[in-house]
Motif scaffolding. Structure first.
Motif, PDB file in Angstrom:
ATOM      1  N   MET A   1     -48.477 -24.343 -73.243  1.00 20.99           N
ATOM      2  CA  MET A   1     -49.269 -24.327 -72.053  1.00 20.99           C
ATOM      3  C   MET A   1     -50.762 -24.468 -72.372  1.00 20.99           C
ATOM      4  O   MET A   1     -51.487 -25.066 -71.574  1.00 20.99           O
ATOM      5  CB  MET A   1     -48.991 -23.014 -71.365  1.00 20.99           C
ATOM      6  CG  MET A   1     -49.926 -22.802 -70.294  1.00 20.99           C
ATOM      7  SD  MET A   1     -49.033 -22.131 -68.966  1.00 20.99           S
ATOM      8  CE  MET A   1     -50.158 -21.504 -68.048  1.00 20.99           C
ATOM      9  N   LEU A   2     -51.201 -23.963 -73.459  1.00 20.43           N
ATOM     10  CA  LEU A   2     -52.598 -24.066 -73.849  1.00 20.43           C
ATOM     11  C   LEU A   2     -53.002 -25.523 -74.066  1.00 20.43           C
ATOM     12  O   LEU A   2     -54.097 -25.932 -73.717  1.00 20.43           O
ATOM     13  CB  LEU A   2     -52.817 -23.223 -75.103  1.00 20.43           C
ATOM     14  CG  LEU A   2     -54.265 -23.059 -75.539  1.00 20.43           C
ATOM     15  CD1 LEU A   2     -55.111 -22.418 -74.476  1.00 20.43           C
ATOM     16  CD2 LEU A   2     -54.313 -22.269 -76.825  1.00 20.43           C
ATOM     17  N   ILE A   3     -52.113 -26.285 -74.608  1.00 20.22           N
ATOM     18  CA  ILE A   3     -52.398 -27.698 -74.847  1.00 20.22           C
ATOM     19  C   ILE A   3     -52.502 -28.428 -73.510  1.00 20.22           C
ATOM     20  O   ILE A   3     -53.378 -29.266 -73.329  1.00 20.22           O
ATOM     21  CB  ILE A   3     -51.313 -28.325 -75.739  1.00 20.22           C
ATOM     22  CG1 ILE A   3     -51.377 -27.677 -77.113  1.00 20.22           C
ATOM     23  CG2 ILE A   3     -51.483 -29.820 -75.856  1.00 20.22           C
ATOM     24  CD1 ILE A   3     -50.321 -28.161 -78.046  1.00 20.22           C
ATOM     25  N   GLN A   4     -51.636 -28.126 -72.589  1.00 25.00           N
ATOM     26  CA  GLN A   4     -51.688 -28.780 -71.283  1.00 25.00           C
ATOM     27  C   GLN A   4     -52.981 -28.422 -70.555  1.00 25.00           C
ATOM     28  O   GLN A   4     -53.575 -29.260 -69.892  1.00 25.00           O
ATOM     29  CB  GLN A   4     -50.473 -28.359 -70.451  1.00 25.00           C
ATOM     30  CG  GLN A   4     -49.174 -28.896 -70.973  1.00 25.00           C
ATOM     31  CD  GLN A   4     -47.987 -28.309 -70.228  1.00 25.00           C
ATOM     32  OE1 GLN A   4     -48.111 -27.314 -69.513  1.00 25.00           O
ATOM     33  NE2 GLN A   4     -46.822 -28.919 -70.439  1.00 25.00           N
ATOM     34  N   LEU A   5     -53.368 -27.163 -70.653  1.00 24.32           N
ATOM     35  CA  LEU A   5     -54.610 -26.743 -70.014  1.00 24.32           C
ATOM     36  C   LEU A   5     -55.807 -27.450 -70.661  1.00 24.32           C
ATOM     37  O   LEU A   5     -56.721 -27.897 -69.970  1.00 24.32           O
ATOM     38  CB  LEU A   5     -54.752 -25.217 -70.125  1.00 24.32           C
ATOM     39  CG  LEU A   5     -55.951 -24.603 -69.414  1.00 24.32           C
ATOM     40  CD1 LEU A   5     -55.900 -24.860 -67.913  1.00 24.32           C
ATOM     41  CD2 LEU A   5     -56.052 -23.130 -69.706  1.00 24.32           C
ATOM     42  N   SER A   6     -55.807 -27.607 -71.970  1.00 27.63           N
ATOM     43  CA  SER A   6     -56.890 -28.294 -72.680  1.00 27.63           C
ATOM     44  C   SER A   6     -56.947 -29.755 -72.273  1.00 27.63           C
ATOM     45  O   SER A   6     -58.021 -30.324 -72.045  1.00 27.63           O
ATOM     46  CB  SER A   6     -56.707 -28.201 -74.191  1.00 27.63           C
ATOM     47  OG  SER A   6     -56.791 -26.871 -74.617  1.00 27.63           O
ATOM     48  N   VAL A   7     -55.813 -30.401 -72.161  1.00 30.85           N
ATOM     49  CA  VAL A   7     -55.761 -31.808 -71.749  1.00 30.85           C
ATOM     50  C   VAL A   7     -56.243 -31.933 -70.314  1.00 30.85           C
ATOM     51  O   VAL A   7     -56.970 -32.864 -69.973  1.00 30.85           O
ATOM     52  CB  VAL A   7     -54.330 -32.370 -71.918  1.00 30.85           C
ATOM     53  CG1 VAL A   7     -54.192 -33.739 -71.293  1.00 30.85           C
ATOM     54  CG2 VAL A   7     -53.936 -32.395 -73.379  1.00 30.85           C
ATOM     55  N   ALA A   8     -55.857 -31.012 -69.449  1.00 32.13           N
ATOM     56  CA  ALA A   8     -56.294 -31.040 -68.050  1.00 32.13           C
ATOM     57  C   ALA A   8     -57.798 -30.858 -67.970  1.00 32.13           C
ATOM     58  O   ALA A   8     -58.493 -31.563 -67.227  1.00 32.13           O
ATOM     59  CB  ALA A   8     -55.578 -29.969 -67.255  1.00 32.13           C
ATOM     60  N   LEU A   9     -58.370 -29.915 -68.742  1.00 29.92           N
ATOM     61  CA  LEU A   9     -59.833 -29.718 -68.757  1.00 29.92           C
ATOM     62  C   LEU A   9     -60.543 -30.942 -69.306  1.00 29.92           C
ATOM     63  O   LEU A   9     -61.583 -31.355 -68.792  1.00 29.92           O
ATOM     64  CB  LEU A   9     -60.193 -28.481 -69.589  1.00 29.92           C
ATOM     65  CG  LEU A   9     -60.046 -27.150 -68.886  1.00 29.92           C
ATOM     66  CD1 LEU A   9     -60.283 -25.987 -69.860  1.00 29.92           C
ATOM     67  CD2 LEU A   9     -61.033 -27.059 -67.750  1.00 29.92           C
ATOM     68  N   ALA A  10     -59.992 -31.563 -70.334  1.00 30.09           N
ATOM     69  CA  ALA A  10     -60.596 -32.762 -70.911  1.00 30.09           C
ATOM     70  C   ALA A  10     -60.563 -33.890 -69.881  1.00 30.09           C
ATOM     71  O   ALA A  10     -61.527 -34.657 -69.741  1.00 30.09           O
ATOM     72  CB  ALA A  10     -59.875 -33.162 -72.188  1.00 30.09           C
ATOM     73  N   ALA A  11     -59.452 -34.001 -69.142  1.00 28.73           N
ATOM     74  CA  ALA A  11     -59.351 -35.039 -68.119  1.00 28.73           C
ATOM     75  C   ALA A  11     -60.370 -34.805 -67.002  1.00 28.73           C
ATOM     76  O   ALA A  11     -61.028 -35.734 -66.531  1.00 28.73           O
ATOM     77  CB  ALA A  11     -57.932 -35.102 -67.569  1.00 28.73           C
ATOM     78  N   VAL A  12     -60.514 -33.556 -66.575  1.00 30.28           N
ATOM     79  CA  VAL A  12     -61.496 -33.233 -65.526  1.00 30.28           C
ATOM     80  C   VAL A  12     -62.903 -33.503 -66.018  1.00 30.28           C
ATOM     81  O   VAL A  12     -63.734 -34.076 -65.306  1.00 30.28           O
ATOM     82  CB  VAL A  12     -61.323 -31.753 -65.078  1.00 30.28           C
ATOM     83  CG1 VAL A  12     -62.465 -31.324 -64.176  1.00 30.28           C
ATOM     84  CG2 VAL A  12     -59.987 -31.558 -64.379  1.00 30.28           C
ATOM     85  N   ALA A  13     -63.198 -33.152 -67.282  1.00 23.54           N
ATOM     86  CA  ALA A  13     -64.529 -33.404 -67.850  1.00 23.54           C
ATOM     87  C   ALA A  13     -64.794 -34.897 -67.930  1.00 23.54           C
ATOM     88  O   ALA A  13     -65.893 -35.381 -67.616  1.00 23.54           O
ATOM     89  CB  ALA A  13     -64.644 -32.755 -69.226  1.00 23.54           C
ATOM     90  N   PHE A  14     -63.747 -35.671 -68.317  1.00 21.20           N
ATOM     91  CA  PHE A  14     -63.926 -37.112 -68.403  1.00 21.20           C
ATOM     92  C   PHE A  14     -64.170 -37.722 -67.027  1.00 21.20           C
ATOM     93  O   PHE A  14     -65.016 -38.602 -66.866  1.00 21.20           O
ATOM     94  CB  PHE A  14     -62.689 -37.744 -69.067  1.00 21.20           C
ATOM     95  CG  PHE A  14     -62.819 -39.226 -69.251  1.00 21.20           C
ATOM     96  CD1 PHE A  14     -63.641 -39.752 -70.241  1.00 21.20           C
ATOM     97  CD2 PHE A  14     -62.127 -40.104 -68.428  1.00 21.20           C
ATOM     98  CE1 PHE A  14     -63.761 -41.114 -70.407  1.00 21.20           C
ATOM     99  CE2 PHE A  14     -62.245 -41.468 -68.589  1.00 21.20           C
ATOM    100  CZ  PHE A  14     -63.067 -41.986 -69.584  1.00 21.20           C
ATOM    101  N   VAL A  15     -63.473 -37.255 -65.998  1.00 20.90           N
ATOM    102  CA  VAL A  15     -63.670 -37.740 -64.626  1.00 20.90           C
ATOM    103  C   VAL A  15     -65.075 -37.404 -64.159  1.00 20.90           C
ATOM    104  O   VAL A  15     -65.751 -38.236 -63.536  1.00 20.90           O
ATOM    105  CB  VAL A  15     -62.590 -37.151 -63.684  1.00 20.90           C
ATOM    106  CG1 VAL A  15     -62.927 -37.421 -62.225  1.00 20.90           C
ATOM    107  CG2 VAL A  15     -61.213 -37.691 -64.025  1.00 20.90           C
ATOM    108  N   CYS A  16     -65.542 -36.196 -64.456  1.00 25.08           N
ATOM    109  CA  CYS A  16     -66.925 -35.816 -64.070  1.00 25.08           C
ATOM    110  C   CYS A  16     -67.936 -36.700 -64.779  1.00 25.08           C
ATOM    111  O   CYS A  16     -68.924 -37.153 -64.177  1.00 25.08           O
ATOM    112  CB  CYS A  16     -67.174 -34.339 -64.401  1.00 25.08           C
ATOM    113  SG  CYS A  16     -66.308 -33.179 -63.353  1.00 25.08           S
ATOM    114  N   LEU A  17     -67.702 -36.970 -66.070  1.00 24.58           N
ATOM    115  CA  LEU A  17     -68.602 -37.825 -66.836  1.00 24.58           C
ATOM    116  C   LEU A  17     -68.629 -39.236 -66.262  1.00 24.58           C
ATOM    117  O   LEU A  17     -69.704 -39.829 -66.085  1.00 24.58           O
ATOM    118  CB  LEU A  17     -68.175 -37.848 -68.309  1.00 24.58           C
ATOM    119  CG  LEU A  17     -69.017 -38.743 -69.234  1.00 24.58           C
ATOM    120  CD1 LEU A  17     -70.441 -38.195 -69.330  1.00 24.58           C
ATOM    121  CD2 LEU A  17     -68.387 -38.841 -70.601  1.00 24.58           C
ATOM    122  N   VAL A  18     -67.472 -39.779 -65.930  1.00 21.89           N
ATOM    123  CA  VAL A  18     -67.391 -41.120 -65.348  1.00 21.89           C
ATOM    124  C   VAL A  18     -68.097 -41.150 -63.998  1.00 21.89           C
ATOM    125  O   VAL A  18     -68.820 -42.093 -63.683  1.00 21.89           O
ATOM    126  CB  VAL A  18     -65.924 -41.575 -65.230  1.00 21.89           C
ATOM    127  CG1 VAL A  18     -65.787 -42.824 -64.391  1.00 21.89           C
ATOM    128  CG2 VAL A  18     -65.312 -41.796 -66.608  1.00 21.89           C
TER     129      VAL A  18
END
Length: 129
Positions: A1-18
């Motif tokens: 679950m920690l990996i999924q949460l990290s991937v989700a946070l990375a995806a949200v950060a990437f969307v914010c950056l874009v």
């Protein structure tokens, strides 16, 4: 679950950056559009000024030619005035010389006696009668 949460946070950060990059690029495009319009206005103003400057130069050339022509027209007047001044000076000098000659002819001549000094120089003494 920690990996999924990290991937989700990375995806949200990437969307914010874009999203931030997209907003920055839009702002940059707006600024470039305004700059382009301003440059167009400056070009039009420069073309207008160039036409006016060319017309001003032609007018100045015409005025210069006109002034030169008028100076050539009045140049003989200045030459005549110069000649009249020279004639007046000559007449004045002649009158002055004649007046001096008349004055000398009316005054009594002084008696002149040459005296030789001891050094061998000759000295002239003048005496009026």
């Amino acid at each position: 679950m920690l990996i999924q949460l990290s991937v989700a946070l990375a995806a949200v950060a990437f969307v914010c950056l874009v999203a931030f990059v997209i907003l920055t690029l839009r702002k940059g495009m707006t600024t470039l559009g305004e700059t382009n319009r301003t440059l167009g206005e400056v070009r039009n103003a420069i073309h207008g000024l160039t036409g006016e400057a060319t017309q001003l130069i032609h007018t100045a050339n015409q005025v210069t030619r006109d002034v030169k022509g008028k100076i050539k027209t009045i140049d003989p007047i200045f030459e005549s005035a110069h000649n009249v001044g020279e004639v007046i000076q000559t007449v004045t000098e002649t009158f002055k010389k004649n007046a001096t000659d008349i004055g000398q002819s009316l005054s009594p001549e002084p008696e002149k006696a040459a005296v030789k000094s001891k050094s061998g120089q000759i000295r002239v003494n003048t005496k009026f009668q």
